[in-house]
Design a protein around this motif. Structure first.
Motif, PDB file in Angstrom:
ATOM      1  N   SER A  45     -14.484  34.095 -32.155  1.00  0.00           N
ATOM      2  CA  SER A  45     -14.064  34.767 -31.520  1.00  0.00           C
ATOM      3  C   SER A  45     -12.666  34.456 -30.874  1.00  0.00           C
ATOM      4  N   GLY A  46     -11.902  35.144 -30.070  1.00  0.00           N
ATOM      5  CA  GLY A  46     -10.603  35.862 -29.888  1.00  0.00           C
ATOM      6  C   GLY A  46      -9.996  36.594 -31.297  1.00  0.00           C
ATOM      7  N   ASP A  47      -9.663  36.142 -32.247  1.00  0.00           N
ATOM      8  CA  ASP A  47      -8.646  36.579 -33.445  1.00  0.00           C
ATOM      9  C   ASP A  47     -10.113  36.611 -34.538  1.00  0.00           C
ATOM     10  N   PHE A  48     -11.104  37.571 -34.177  1.00  0.00           N
ATOM     11  CA  PHE A  48     -11.983  37.732 -35.290  1.00  0.00           C
ATOM     12  C   PHE A  48     -11.908  37.922 -36.234  1.00  0.00           C
ATOM     13  N   HIS A  49     -10.232  39.306 -37.035  1.00  0.00           N
ATOM     14  CA  HIS A  49     -10.419  39.687 -37.984  1.00  0.00           C
ATOM     15  C   HIS A  49     -10.661  38.917 -39.489  1.00  0.00           C
ATOM     16  N   LEU A  50      -9.700  37.845 -39.081  1.00  0.00           N
ATOM     17  CA  LEU A  50      -9.840  36.743 -40.447  1.00  0.00           C
ATOM     18  C   LEU A  50     -12.134  36.110 -40.828  1.00  0.00           C
ATOM     19  N   ALA A  51     -12.832  36.214 -39.590  1.00  0.00           N
ATOM     20  CA  ALA A  51     -14.218  35.669 -39.908  1.00  0.00           C
ATOM     21  C   ALA A  51     -15.075  36.619 -40.007  1.00  0.00           C
ATOM     22  N   ASN A  52     -14.685  38.162 -39.540  1.00  0.00           N
ATOM     23  CA  ASN A  52     -15.327  39.595 -40.338  1.00  0.00           C
ATOM     24  C   ASN A  52     -15.123  39.781 -41.733  1.00  0.00           C
ATOM     25  N   GLY A  53     -14.055  39.046 -42.312  1.00  0.00           N
ATOM     26  CA  GLY A  53     -13.419  39.484 -43.431  1.00  0.00           C
ATOM     27  C   GLY A  53     -14.624  38.018 -44.359  1.00  0.00           C
ATOM     28  N   GLN A  54     -14.487  37.103 -43.307  1.00  0.00           N
ATOM     29  CA  GLN A  54     -14.727  35.967 -44.647  1.00  0.00           C
ATOM     30  C   GLN A  54     -17.020  36.016 -44.497  1.00  0.00           C
TER      31      GLN A  54
END
Length: 470
Positions: free
Chosen positions: A237-246
């Motif tokens: 949650s929050g800064d989701f960009h890294l999780a999206n990439g992973q």
């Protein structure tokens, strides 16, 4: 435009109490259903909002979609059409709402039994394909039964299989309604009374307008109000960009091991080989992304947690994943997935690449030039270098002198110089050959793409003047 095509499959099915009956799966090139809307959207300034809505919409034509998914997607198209105040987009969204859906076994497809969100879609419902049995609907429901009469109607259609945009009856199997008419036939309050002119085929390679046809799945960079089934929630949650990439990397790694016979859950979207796949009846139905370099990949969403499954290029997918901060390339392992690596268009500047023999499928990585700047300023120079190449390519012909191994674009086709003469490979469908700027290092690449996608990539570098700098 690369096409997510579904083949026409003929299956002989024997009845236990009657003689064998010929049944076929009636399908279409689903991406064509929203191609003209997407063109109009780009022309109206919709930018990165256009493609995700387009992809969400055309996937609702697949056999596994629910009876109201198409109408819901049409509402999504209509919302942006009204926001951009485009009469052409409004009419095309109305026509999309009436496009026939795929029939799994030559029977009619049920109608949605609820009203739309937008009054412009009131009274609109899908046509049927002429090859379907108009008196029997999916689930072996006879005309007059649940779902066989459009919402708001009290009796079966006359003629059966018709729709407001084609009141004479069903349309030819696999046909796009947007190719038959520019008039949606009817529309609720607020609908435009104007009849937009039919959109044209894809422009040549030298085109500089963003109104050109777009690929089936150019890289989605914006999320939609109703994300496609292929979208999955990110783990953070929050800064989701890294999780999206992973998450995208994990999906691509999983997809590398899938086959057409892998077990699946109805409605599940995935990549099988280089093809887009949807699970229908517990089995993957694959749809080709078209000619190389396009291939099926999972991409990270940019505006909210999640991923999407679409047709793109390896280079673009890796760049989008890297932009999230995720490391390790397409699959997190540092290299492309085995299924998709054949379509890769990633080439580092000055990398040696042996010229392909004969007239093989084009590779978008075939040519890379080194930009004249270095450091953080290479992006603008990459854009200008791509423009210069596109301007040069506009004057080339198949008979232009060339150096063996040289790659270029000739008349919209990918070209490679073999023994001093260009061998041309035509780009599929509405795609055209263009030089593009690299994103993560100085240089350019040559690929089959769309003028709209090429223009967007060049403009993202800060370069002005369109595809050719003119």
């Amino acid at each position: 435009m690369v096409k997510l095509s579904v083949a026409f499959l003929g299956l002989a099915v024997a009845s236990a109490s009657a003689s064998p009956v010929l049944v076929k799966r009636i399908a279409q090139t689903i991406a064509d259903s929203t191609a003209k809307w997407e063109q109009a959207c780009l022309a109206a300034g919709g930018g990165e909002q256009c493609n995700p809505l387009s992809v969400t919409a055309f996937t609702t034509l697949l056999a596994a979609a629910g009876p109201c998914d198409q109408q819901d997607a049409a509402d999504g198209l209509m919302n942006l059409s009204k926001q951009l105040k485009s009469n052409e987009m409004i009419a095309l969204a109305q026509i999309f709402a009436q496009q026939p859906r795929n029939s799994p076994n030559s029977v009619a497809v049920p109608y949605c039994q609820k009203g739309p969100q937008n009054p412009e879609l009131n009274g609109l419902f899908q046509c049927q394909f002429v090859g379907s049995n108009q008196k029997v609907f999916v689930g072996n429901v006879a005309v007059g039964g649940p779902g066989t009469i459009p919402f708001g109607h009290n009796s079966p259609l006359n003629p059966l299989g018709s729709c407001p945009a084609n009141p004479s009856g069903p349309i030819a199997d696999g046909t796009q309604l947007s190719d038959l008419t520019t008039n949606p036939g009817v529309g609720g309050s607020g609908a435009s009374a104007s009849k937009p002119a039919a959109t044209s085929a894809a422009p040549p390679a030298a085109a500089t307008s963003a109104t050109a046809a777009t690929a089936v799945a150019p890289p989605p960079a914006a999320t939609t109000a109703a994300p496609p089934a292929a979208t999955t929630a990110a783990t953070s949650s929050g800064d989701f960009h890294l999780a999206n990439g992973q998450d995208a990397q994990k999906l691509n790694a999983q997809f590398a091991s899938l086959t057409a016979d892998s077990p699946c859950t109805d409605g599940q979207d995935a990549c099988v080989g280089t093809s887009f796949a949807q699970c229908v009846g517990g089995k993957f139905v694959t749809q080709s992304c078209g000619a190389a370099p396009l291939t099926c990949v999972a991409l990270p969403l940019v505006n909210k947690p999640g991923t999407s499954v679409t047709c793109s290029t390896i280079a673009d997918a890796e760049a989008r994943i890297a932009a999230t901060g995720a490391t390790g390339g397409l699959t997190g392992s540092g290299s492309p997935s085995s299924a998709a690596s054949a379509a890769s268009d990633v080439v580092e500047p000055n990398a040696a690449s042996a010229p392909a023999a004969g007239n093989s499928a084009p590779s978008s990585a075939a040519t890379t030039t080194t930009a004249s700047s270095s450091g953080s300023g290479f992006k603008l120079q990459n854009g200008k270098d791509a423009q210069a190449l596109n301007a040069k390519f506009a004057s080339l012909t198949a008979n232009s002198p060339c150096t063996s191994g040289e790659n270029a674009c000739v008349g919209g086709s990918f070209a490679q110089c073999i023994n001093g003469k260009f061998a041309l490979t035509q780009c599929s469908a509405t795609l055209t050959c263009a030089a593009l700027p690299l994103v993560n290092s100085p240089g350019t690449s040559i690929t089959c793409t769309t003028p709209a996608d090429a223009l967007a990539r060049i403009e993202a570098t800060g370069a002005t003047g369109g595809l050719t700098g003119a």
